[in-house]
Design a protein around this motif. Structure first.
Motif, PDB file in Angstrom:
ATOM      1  N   ILE A  90       0.693  -1.176  -0.061  1.00 56.03           N
ATOM      2  CA  ILE A  90       0.069   0.015  -0.095  1.00 56.03           C
ATOM      3  C   ILE A  90       0.813   1.313   0.003  1.00 56.03           C
ATOM      4  O   ILE A  90       0.858   1.950  -0.875  1.00 56.03           O
ATOM      5  CB  ILE A  90      -1.031  -0.087   1.026  1.00 56.03           C
ATOM      6  CG1 ILE A  90      -2.085  -1.004   1.014  1.00 56.03           C
ATOM      7  CG2 ILE A  90      -1.644   1.729   1.240  1.00 56.03           C
ATOM      8  CD1 ILE A  90      -3.035  -0.887   2.182  1.00 56.03           C
ATOM      9  N   VAL A  91       1.431   1.605   0.935  1.00 54.55           N
ATOM     10  CA  VAL A  91       2.123   3.096   1.134  1.00 54.55           C
ATOM     11  C   VAL A  91       3.502   2.781   1.143  1.00 54.55           C
ATOM     12  O   VAL A  91       4.443   3.733   0.577  1.00 54.55           O
ATOM     13  CB  VAL A  91       1.916   3.611   2.533  1.00 54.55           C
ATOM     14  CG1 VAL A  91       2.575   4.843   2.596  1.00 54.55           C
ATOM     15  CG2 VAL A  91       0.391   3.699   2.584  1.00 54.55           C
ATOM     16  N   VAL A  92       4.262   1.690   1.373  1.00 57.88           N
ATOM     17  CA  VAL A  92       5.662   1.710   1.366  1.00 57.88           C
ATOM     18  C   VAL A  92       6.264   0.939  -0.026  1.00 57.88           C
ATOM     19  O   VAL A  92       5.587  -0.282   0.171  1.00 57.88           O
ATOM     20  CB  VAL A  92       6.146   1.053   2.724  1.00 57.88           C
ATOM     21  CG1 VAL A  92       7.638   0.804   2.771  1.00 57.88           C
ATOM     22  CG2 VAL A  92       5.566   1.632   3.921  1.00 57.88           C
ATOM     23  N   GLY A  93       6.960   1.314  -0.485  1.00 54.25           N
ATOM     24  CA  GLY A  93       7.772   0.556  -1.664  1.00 54.25           C
ATOM     25  C   GLY A  93       9.270   0.172  -1.413  1.00 54.25           C
ATOM     26  O   GLY A  93       9.919   1.101  -0.715  1.00 54.25           O
ATOM     27  N   LEU A  94       9.629  -0.991  -1.352  1.00 50.66           N
ATOM     28  CA  LEU A  94      10.972  -1.355  -1.169  1.00 50.66           C
ATOM     29  C   LEU A  94      11.525  -1.713  -2.483  1.00 50.66           C
ATOM     30  O   LEU A  94      11.268  -2.669  -3.129  1.00 50.66           O
ATOM     31  CB  LEU A  94      10.918  -2.339  -0.063  1.00 50.66           C
ATOM     32  CG  LEU A  94      12.365  -3.081   0.033  1.00 50.66           C
ATOM     33  CD1 LEU A  94      13.167  -2.182   0.732  1.00 50.66           C
ATOM     34  CD2 LEU A  94      12.232  -4.366   0.955  1.00 50.66           C
ATOM     35  N   LEU A  95      12.479  -1.203  -2.904  1.00 51.48           N
ATOM     36  CA  LEU A  95      13.444  -1.754  -4.038  1.00 51.48           C
ATOM     37  C   LEU A  95      14.665  -2.180  -3.658  1.00 51.48           C
ATOM     38  O   LEU A  95      15.418  -1.599  -3.059  1.00 51.48           O
ATOM     39  CB  LEU A  95      13.527  -0.465  -5.023  1.00 51.48           C
ATOM     40  CG  LEU A  95      12.411   0.319  -5.526  1.00 51.48           C
ATOM     41  CD1 LEU A  95      12.693   1.604  -6.152  1.00 51.48           C
ATOM     42  CD2 LEU A  95      11.260  -0.685  -6.402  1.00 51.48           C
ATOM     43  N   ALA A  96      15.065  -3.427  -4.209  1.00 52.49           N
ATOM     44  CA  ALA A  96      16.485  -3.982  -3.872  1.00 52.49           C
ATOM     45  C   ALA A  96      16.763  -4.647  -5.194  1.00 52.49           C
ATOM     46  O   ALA A  96      16.197  -5.234  -5.877  1.00 52.49           O
ATOM     47  CB  ALA A  96      16.054  -5.010  -2.723  1.00 52.49           C
ATOM     48  N   THR A  97      18.111  -4.326  -5.284  1.00 55.62           N
ATOM     49  CA  THR A  97      18.971  -5.150  -6.450  1.00 55.62           C
ATOM     50  C   THR A  97      19.484  -6.422  -5.844  1.00 55.62           C
ATOM     51  O   THR A  97      20.641  -6.235  -5.177  1.00 55.62           O
ATOM     52  CB  THR A  97      19.857  -4.325  -7.030  1.00 55.62           C
ATOM     53  OG1 THR A  97      19.331  -3.105  -7.401  1.00 55.62           O
ATOM     54  CG2 THR A  97      20.535  -4.573  -8.306  1.00 55.62           C
ATOM     55  N   ALA A 140       9.682   6.112  -9.521  1.00 60.83           N
ATOM     56  CA  ALA A 140      10.864   5.169  -9.099  1.00 60.83           C
ATOM     57  C   ALA A 140      10.767   3.823  -9.876  1.00 60.83           C
ATOM     58  O   ALA A 140      11.654   3.306 -10.301  1.00 60.83           O
ATOM     59  CB  ALA A 140      11.032   5.168  -7.499  1.00 60.83           C
ATOM     60  N   LEU A 141       9.272   3.321  -9.390  1.00 63.22           N
ATOM     61  CA  LEU A 141       9.021   1.994 -10.146  1.00 63.22           C
ATOM     62  C   LEU A 141       9.237   1.930 -11.471  1.00 63.22           C
ATOM     63  O   LEU A 141      10.074   0.950 -12.073  1.00 63.22           O
ATOM     64  CB  LEU A 141       7.606   1.570  -9.819  1.00 63.22           C
ATOM     65  CG  LEU A 141       7.055   0.396 -10.406  1.00 63.22           C
ATOM     66  CD1 LEU A 141       7.743  -0.813  -9.553  1.00 63.22           C
ATOM     67  CD2 LEU A 141       5.624   0.328  -9.955  1.00 63.22           C
ATOM     68  N   VAL A 142       8.937   2.924 -12.301  1.00 59.96           N
ATOM     69  CA  VAL A 142       9.004   3.155 -13.578  1.00 59.96           C
ATOM     70  C   VAL A 142      10.789   3.066 -14.022  1.00 59.96           C
ATOM     71  O   VAL A 142      11.061   2.165 -15.007  1.00 59.96           O
ATOM     72  CB  VAL A 142       8.644   4.286 -14.292  1.00 59.96           C
ATOM     73  CG1 VAL A 142       8.747   4.501 -15.825  1.00 59.96           C
ATOM     74  CG2 VAL A 142       6.966   4.045 -14.354  1.00 59.96           C
ATOM     75  N   LYS A 143      11.314   3.786 -13.514  1.00 57.73           N
ATOM     76  CA  LYS A 143      12.703   3.946 -13.613  1.00 57.73           C
ATOM     77  C   LYS A 143      13.479   2.569 -13.338  1.00 57.73           C
ATOM     78  O   LYS A 143      14.370   2.318 -14.257  1.00 57.73           O
ATOM     79  CB  LYS A 143      13.610   5.111 -12.698  1.00 57.73           C
ATOM     80  CG  LYS A 143      15.070   5.048 -12.756  1.00 57.73           C
ATOM     81  CD  LYS A 143      15.520   6.125 -11.595  1.00 57.73           C
ATOM     82  CE  LYS A 143      17.039   6.078 -11.732  1.00 57.73           C
ATOM     83  NZ  LYS A 143      17.643   7.022 -10.957  1.00 57.73           N
ATOM     84  N   GLU A 144      13.029   1.827 -12.398  1.00 55.72           N
ATOM     85  CA  GLU A 144      13.791   0.464 -11.778  1.00 55.72           C
ATOM     86  C   GLU A 144      13.539  -0.532 -12.901  1.00 55.72           C
ATOM     87  O   GLU A 144      14.106  -1.158 -13.447  1.00 55.72           O
ATOM     88  CB  GLU A 144      13.315   0.071 -10.610  1.00 55.72           C
ATOM     89  CG  GLU A 144      13.803   0.892  -9.462  1.00 55.72           C
ATOM     90  CD  GLU A 144      15.389   0.858  -9.502  1.00 55.72           C
ATOM     91  OE1 GLU A 144      16.006  -0.206  -9.560  1.00 55.72           O
ATOM     92  OE2 GLU A 144      15.946   1.881  -9.049  1.00 55.72           O
ATOM     93  N   ILE A 145      11.974  -0.421 -13.407  1.00 56.36           N
ATOM     94  CA  ILE A 145      11.514  -1.357 -14.591  1.00 56.36           C
ATOM     95  C   ILE A 145      12.344  -1.193 -15.878  1.00 56.36           C
ATOM     96  O   ILE A 145      13.016  -2.037 -16.492  1.00 56.36           O
ATOM     97  CB  ILE A 145       9.998  -1.344 -14.624  1.00 56.36           C
ATOM     98  CG1 ILE A 145       9.452  -1.717 -13.392  1.00 56.36           C
ATOM     99  CG2 ILE A 145       9.625  -2.281 -16.012  1.00 56.36           C
ATOM    100  CD1 ILE A 145       7.725  -1.572 -13.311  1.00 56.36           C
TER     101      ILE A 145
END
Length: 124
Positions: free
Chosen positions: A10-17, A37-42
């Motif tokens: 819902i509110v928190v997004g976690l991006l990890a490589t 940020a999601l678009v950039k990572e994808i």
């Protein structure tokens, strides 16, 4: 091999490589502009993208007259970014919460599958 793991409850997004053992990036929506940020990572993924979402709206700007220039600037929707990743032969896997009972997530799952992503559902 470069793998991206994206989580967005819902509110928190976690991006990890995962493959690069980088520190996870944490985004709070809407303050940190999680969608951008999601678009950039994808779009930067080379081999695979794993995304876990509580909910997802499969909106698209693909038919917009300025789509190509928007894509270059990273100003497309996450759904469009997923389509672009699939076109580049990036393996896209998405986990959706309650897609078996939530009408909106069921529609999102259908759109994601049609775009070429593998979709998994969880409840709870």
């Amino acid at each position: 091999m470069r793998t991206r793991t994206l989580l967005a409850p819902i509110v928190v997004g976690l991006l990890a490589t995962a493959a690069l053992a980088a520190e996870p990036k944490v985004y709070f929506a809407p303050q940190d502009d999680f969608q951008k940020a999601l678009v950039k990572e994808i779009l930067s993924a080379k081999t695979s993208v794993d995304i876990a979402l509580y909910s997802f709206q499969p909106t698209s700007k693909e038919k917009d007259a300025n789509y190509k220039s928007r894509k270059k600037r990273g100003e497309i929707t996450p759904m469009d970014a997923i389509r672009e990743a699939v076109k580049k032969k990036v393996k896209v896997r998405v986990v959706l919460n309650h897609a078996h009972i939530d009408v909106n997530n069921r529609r999102a799952a259908t759109a994601l599958i049609e775009a070429g992503a593998k979709v998994y559902t969880v409840s709870g």
